[in-house]
Enzyme design. Structure first.
Site, PDB file in Angstrom:
ATOM      1  N   PRO A 154       0.553  -1.224   0.000  1.00 32.27           N
ATOM      2  CG  PRO A 154      -1.485  -1.426   0.778  1.00 32.27           C
ATOM      3  CD  PRO A 154      -0.455  -2.124   0.202  1.00 32.27           C
ATOM      4  CD  GLU A 155      -0.692   4.284   3.736  1.00 29.61           C
ATOM      5  OE1 GLU A 155      -0.145   5.343   4.072  1.00 29.61           O
ATOM      6  OE2 GLU A 155      -1.578   3.754   4.413  1.00 29.61           O
ATOM      7  CG  HIS A 213      -5.341 -15.932  -2.576  1.00 26.54           C
ATOM      8  ND1 HIS A 213      -6.625 -15.604  -2.949  1.00 26.54           N
ATOM      9  CD2 HIS A 213      -5.457 -16.596  -1.405  1.00 26.54           C
ATOM     10  CE1 HIS A 213      -7.474 -16.037  -2.035  1.00 26.54           C
ATOM     11  NE2 HIS A 213      -6.787 -16.647  -1.096  1.00 26.54           N
ATOM     12  NE  ARG A 251     -10.208  -6.032  -0.543  1.00 24.63           N
ATOM     13  CZ  ARG A 251     -10.571  -4.928   0.113  1.00 24.63           C
ATOM     14  NH1 ARG A 251      -9.795  -4.476   1.099  1.00 24.63           N
ATOM     15  NH2 ARG A 251     -11.660  -4.300  -0.214  1.00 24.63           N
TER      16      ARG A 251
END
Length: 280
Positions: free
Chosen positions: A2-3, A94, A113
């Site tokens: 994420p970041e 996944h 996801r």
DNA sequence: CATTACCTGCAA
DNA sequence: TTGCAGGTAATG
């Protein structure tokens, strides 16, 4: 992941492991939407090419082949790019992309996801991506004066303003909450209302928290893994994010959880004074 | 500015 | 079963 700190850590790991390595033929593509430009275009661009370098722009991992082809990888919420050693267990359900390397290792793209994306970055696409993002907060260009200029006249609340990648690139929900805690600024303060001292505190807080988070290898509270498949360590240093109800490390008042701009938000109601006008 | 969509897993 | 999660793009 994420970041910025997580993307930076992953990019460094990938550079260390992939630079000078030749990519084999794409061996698995179980979620075709990952490849924005389509399977054929990626095969044509990357198969048989030697990776020259891997870096970062905003929250994109940007890689380049020795032949000058560039592509970007965005992990969005749960992506991970992991180099697996030769003889590693088979990829799980996944893992949507598998690129074998010439030396027997492989590059796995795992994304529970399925929001993550790969994008070919020809000159035009690269210019568009670069232009869509603002200053790199760890670059020389991100000075206190630059932040003053960016904030000037901005009427939005601080938190959503900082999350907007066109202003400062790479901040997300975790590090905005952390930076605002260190700067003692309320997330709902109007962006343009900060005094010079407050801008200075915000500037230092952003740089400081990002640097420390990179030193700790980023944060993992669920899915993030670095380029070796390992978790980060900065989640043990959070002062605000995810600390709702726990005592503030500065004043012991309980950290408050709220919603700002549809994002879960954490701040200290004592240290981070609420704005005088237009609260809530 | 708010809502919805894109996806899956997990805790409440 | 519901709501929520590090991101971002597309709609009212």
């Amino acid at each position: 992941m994420p970041e910025l700190p997580e993307v930076e850590s992953a990019a460094r790991d990938l550079h260390a492991q992939l630079a000078g390595q030749r990519l084999g033929a794409l061996a698995r593509l179980s979620w075709p939407k990952v490849l924005e430009d389509g399977e054929a275009a990626f095969r044509e661009a990357l198969e048989g090419q030697v990776v020259a370098r891997v870096g970062r722009r905003a929250k994109w991992i940007v890689a380049e082949t020795a032949s000058g082809r560039r592509w970007g990888m965005h992990l969005r919420m749960s992506g991970a790019a992991i180099v697996r050693p030769a003889g590693a267990p088979a990829p799980d359900a996944h893992t949507h992309l598998v690129w074998p390397l010439e030396d027997g290792r492989r590059l796995d793209w795992r994304d529970v996801r399925k929001f993550g994306r790969w994008r070919l970055l020809g000159p035009e696409a690269w210019a568009a991506l670069d232009g869509a993002h603002g200053l790199e907060p760890l670059s020389e260009a991100f000075t206190e004066q630059a932040l003053v200029a960016l904030l000037g006249g901005q009427g939005r609340a601080l938190k959503p303003w900082l999350l907007d990648q066109r202003h400062v690139a790479g901040l997300g929900n975790i590090y905005v909450d952390e930076a605002l805690w260190f700067a003692r600024l309320h997330p709902l303060r109007s962006a343009g209302s900060l005094s010079p001292e407050e801008v200075g505190a915000l500037h230092a807080a952003i740089k400081g928290v990002l640097r420390r988070a990179i030193e700790h290898g980023g944060s993992t509270f669920r899915d993030y893994r670095n380029g070796y498949g390992e978790i980060g360590g900065h989640q043990d240093h959070f002062r605000a994010y995810g600390q709702g109800g726990k005592p503030c490390a500065r004043c012991q008042a309980p950290i408050m959880r709220s919603v700002v701009g549809q994002r879960g938000t954490h701040h200290c109601p004592e240290c981070q004074a609420a704005p005088r006008l237009r609260p809530r």
